[in-house]
Design a protein around this motif. Structure first.
Motif, PDB file in Angstrom:
ATOM      1  N   ILE A 186     -42.267   1.985 -48.652  1.00 52.24           N
ATOM      2  CA  ILE A 186     -42.131   2.242 -47.216  1.00 52.24           C
ATOM      3  C   ILE A 186     -42.094   0.899 -46.514  1.00 52.24           C
ATOM      4  O   ILE A 186     -43.080   0.158 -46.501  1.00 52.24           O
ATOM      5  N   HIS A 187     -40.966   0.568 -45.935  1.00 51.78           N
ATOM      6  CA  HIS A 187     -40.786  -0.732 -45.310  1.00 51.78           C
ATOM      7  C   HIS A 187     -41.375  -0.730 -43.904  1.00 51.78           C
ATOM      8  O   HIS A 187     -41.371   0.287 -43.214  1.00 51.78           O
ATOM      9  N   PRO A 188     -41.883  -1.849 -43.457  1.00 47.35           N
ATOM     10  CA  PRO A 188     -42.407  -1.947 -42.093  1.00 47.35           C
ATOM     11  C   PRO A 188     -41.300  -1.739 -41.079  1.00 47.35           C
ATOM     12  O   PRO A 188     -40.176  -2.192 -41.297  1.00 47.35           O
ATOM     13  N   PRO A 189     -41.571  -1.053 -39.974  1.00 47.70           N
ATOM     14  CA  PRO A 189     -40.525  -0.734 -39.006  1.00 47.70           C
ATOM     15  C   PRO A 189     -39.790  -1.955 -38.482  1.00 47.70           C
ATOM     16  O   PRO A 189     -38.605  -1.897 -38.235  1.00 47.70           O
ATOM     17  N   GLN A 190     -40.512  -3.104 -38.272  1.00 52.90           N
ATOM     18  CA  GLN A 190     -39.838  -4.239 -37.657  1.00 52.90           C
ATOM     19  C   GLN A 190     -38.783  -4.850 -38.562  1.00 52.90           C
ATOM     20  O   GLN A 190     -37.908  -5.560 -38.119  1.00 52.90           O
ATOM     21  N   TYR A 191     -38.841  -4.568 -39.858  1.00 56.02           N
ATOM     22  CA  TYR A 191     -37.818  -5.089 -40.765  1.00 56.02           C
ATOM     23  C   TYR A 191     -36.615  -4.151 -40.839  1.00 56.02           C
ATOM     24  O   TYR A 191     -35.509  -4.580 -41.059  1.00 56.02           O
ATOM     25  N   CYS A 192     -36.813  -2.867 -40.706  1.00 56.04           N
ATOM     26  CA  CYS A 192     -35.739  -1.879 -40.733  1.00 56.04           C
ATOM     27  C   CYS A 192     -34.810  -2.119 -41.912  1.00 56.04           C
ATOM     28  O   CYS A 192     -33.587  -2.191 -41.760  1.00 56.04           O
ATOM     29  N   LEU A 193     -35.398  -2.237 -43.097  1.00 58.64           N
ATOM     30  CA  LEU A 193     -34.591  -2.540 -44.274  1.00 58.64           C
ATOM     31  C   LEU A 193     -33.717  -1.373 -44.689  1.00 58.64           C
ATOM     32  O   LEU A 193     -32.866  -1.516 -45.572  1.00 58.64           O
ATOM     33  N   SER A 194     -33.910  -0.205 -44.084  1.00 59.49           N
ATOM     34  CA  SER A 194     -33.021   0.919 -44.372  1.00 59.49           C
ATOM     35  C   SER A 194     -31.658   0.742 -43.709  1.00 59.49           C
ATOM     36  O   SER A 194     -30.682   1.386 -44.102  1.00 59.49           O
ATOM     37  N   CYS A 195     -31.594  -0.131 -42.702  1.00 59.93           N
ATOM     38  CA  CYS A 195     -30.328  -0.368 -42.002  1.00 59.93           C
ATOM     39  C   CYS A 195     -29.452  -1.330 -42.797  1.00 59.93           C
ATOM     40  O   CYS A 195     -29.951  -2.318 -43.344  1.00 59.93           O
ATOM     41  N   PRO A 196     -28.156  -1.073 -42.855  1.00 59.20           N
ATOM     42  CA  PRO A 196     -27.269  -2.027 -43.528  1.00 59.20           C
ATOM     43  C   PRO A 196     -27.113  -3.294 -42.703  1.00 59.20           C
ATOM     44  O   PRO A 196     -27.232  -3.266 -41.470  1.00 59.20           O
ATOM     45  N   GLY A 197     -26.879  -4.411 -43.365  1.00 54.16           N
ATOM     46  CA  GLY A 197     -26.588  -5.642 -42.644  1.00 54.16           C
ATOM     47  C   GLY A 197     -25.226  -5.543 -41.974  1.00 54.16           C
ATOM     48  O   GLY A 197     -24.340  -4.824 -42.431  1.00 54.16           O
ATOM     49  N   CYS A 198     -25.054  -6.258 -40.873  1.00 50.67           N
ATOM     50  CA  CYS A 198     -23.795  -6.167 -40.133  1.00 50.67           C
ATOM     51  C   CYS A 198     -22.626  -6.696 -40.960  1.00 50.67           C
ATOM     52  O   CYS A 198     -21.532  -6.132 -40.914  1.00 50.67           O
ATOM     53  N   PHE A 199     -22.856  -7.756 -41.727  1.00 46.88           N
ATOM     54  CA  PHE A 199     -21.761  -8.251 -42.573  1.00 46.88           C
ATOM     55  C   PHE A 199     -21.487  -7.271 -43.713  1.00 46.88           C
ATOM     56  O   PHE A 199     -20.333  -7.059 -44.086  1.00 46.88           O
ATOM     57  N   ASP A 200     -22.561  -6.683 -44.275  1.00 42.55           N
ATOM     58  CA  ASP A 200     -22.380  -5.703 -45.339  1.00 42.55           C
ATOM     59  C   ASP A 200     -21.536  -4.523 -44.858  1.00 42.55           C
ATOM     60  O   ASP A 200     -20.690  -4.004 -45.594  1.00 42.55           O
ATOM     61  N   LYS A 201     -21.756  -4.117 -43.620  1.00 40.10           N
ATOM     62  CA  LYS A 201     -21.054  -2.958 -43.088  1.00 40.10           C
ATOM     63  C   LYS A 201     -19.640  -3.293 -42.630  1.00 40.10           C
ATOM     64  O   LYS A 201     -18.746  -2.439 -42.688  1.00 40.10           O
ATOM     65  N   LEU A 202     -19.434  -4.520 -42.181  1.00 40.74           N
ATOM     66  CA  LEU A 202     -18.151  -4.891 -41.590  1.00 40.74           C
ATOM     67  C   LEU A 202     -17.338  -5.836 -42.467  1.00 40.74           C
ATOM     68  O   LEU A 202     -16.336  -6.393 -42.006  1.00 40.74           O
TER      69      LEU A 202
END
Length: 248
Positions: A186-202
C-alpha cells in the motif's frame, strides 16, 4: 504559342501572393490557438503560449512584407523578404531534420529536460489533463504530492482503504508499508505510485509528435524555399506597366 514576358511576371506575382496568403492563415492559427487554449483553461503556461504567439506574429509580419513586395513589385520590400525567408528556411529545415532523426532515448532526454525546466503549475496542468503523475512512474520526488487530487490517485487509494482488512492508519504518509504474508504494498497517498508517469503515458504520442512535427516542418521549409526562388525571379523581372527606361 509561348508565353510573353508580361505573363511570366504576373504569374510569379500571383503565386507569391497566394503563398503569402497561406502564410497569413498559418500565422493567424498560431496566434489564435494559444488564446483558445487559455480561454478553455486547458493550458495556461505563459512561456509556451508566449512563444507560440511570438512565432505567429513574426510569420504574420513576414507574410505582410511579402504581400506588399509582391503586389507592388517593391524592390526593397522584396529584398528584405528574401533575407528573412532565407533565415527562416535554414532554421526550420535544420530543426525539422533533427526532429525526424531523433532517437527514442534522445526524445526521453529532451522531454525530461523540458519537464524539469517547466514550472510546477505547468506540470500540474499536464498531470490533470492526462491523468498522470510525475515524469516517470519511478519518480518519488516530493512534487508527487501535487497528484493527490488526480483520479488515478484518489480512486486507487480509496479502493485500497476499502479493501484492506487493516486499519486506515496502515496507509502511511511518510514511507511505504508492506503488509505481511505476501500482501500487496500500500503506497503512501503523496507518492500516488498507482498513477502512470506522464512520459510513460505519452511516450507514443511524443514520438509521433516528433515525427509529424518534423514532417510538417520539412513541408513548410520547402514551401519557403519555393517562395525564395520565386521571389528572386520575380524581383529581377521588369514590370510591364512600369516605365521601360526605369532601372529594375
Amino acid at each position: 504559342m509561348g508565353s510573353s514576358p508580361s505573363s511570366g511576371f504576373f504569374h510569379y506575382r500571383n503565386v507569391l501572393i497566394v503563398l503569402n496568403v497561406f502564410y497569413l492563415i498559418v500565422a493567424l492559427i498560431l496566434i489564435g490557438a494559444p488564446a483558445a487554449a487559455i480561454a478553455s483553461a486547458k493550458f495556461t503556461s505563459v512561456p509556451i503560449v508566449a512563444g507560440v504567439i511570438a512565432s505567429g506574429v513574426f510569420l504574420f509580419l513576414v507574410a505582410v512584407l511579402g504581400l506588399v513586395g509582391a503586389a507592388k513589385h517593391h524592390q526593397v520590400a522584396l529584398f528584405f523578404y528574401m533575407i528573412l525567408l532565407g533565415i527562416v528556411f535554414i532554421i526550420l529545415f535544420a530543426v525539422s531534420v533533427a526532429a525526424v532523426a531523433v532517437t527514442s532515448s534522445q526524445q526521453q532526454t529532451l522531454a525530461a529536460k523540458a519537464w524539469n525546466a517547466s514550472s510546477l503549475k505547468t506540470q500540474k496542468e499536464i498531470q490533470t489533463l492526462f491523468n498522470c503523475c510525475g515524469f516517470k512512474k519511478s519518480d518519488t520526488s516530493p512534487n508527487r504530492k501535487s497528484c493527490l487530487d488526480l483520479k488515478c490517485c484518489t480512486s486507487t487509494v480509496g479502493a485500497l482503504k476499502s479493501n484492506s482488512t487493516e486499519k486506515p492508519s496502515n496507509i502511511s504518509t511518510n514511507s511505504p508499508t508492506t503488509p505481511s504474508h505476501g500482501a500487496a504494498t500500500i503506497h503512501p497517498p503523496q507518492y500516488c505510485l498507482s498513477c502512470p508517469g506522464c512520459f510513460d503515458k505519452l511516450e507514443k504520442e511524443i514520438h509521433k509528435a516528433f515525427k509529424v512535427g518534423g514532417g510538417v516542418g520539412l513541408f513548410f521549409s520547402f514551401t519557403e524555399l519555393i517562395g525564395l526562388i520565386l521571389t528572386i525571379y520575380y524581383r529581377n523581372r521588369k514590370d510591364p506597366s512600369a516605365n521601360p527606361n526605369a532601372f529594375l
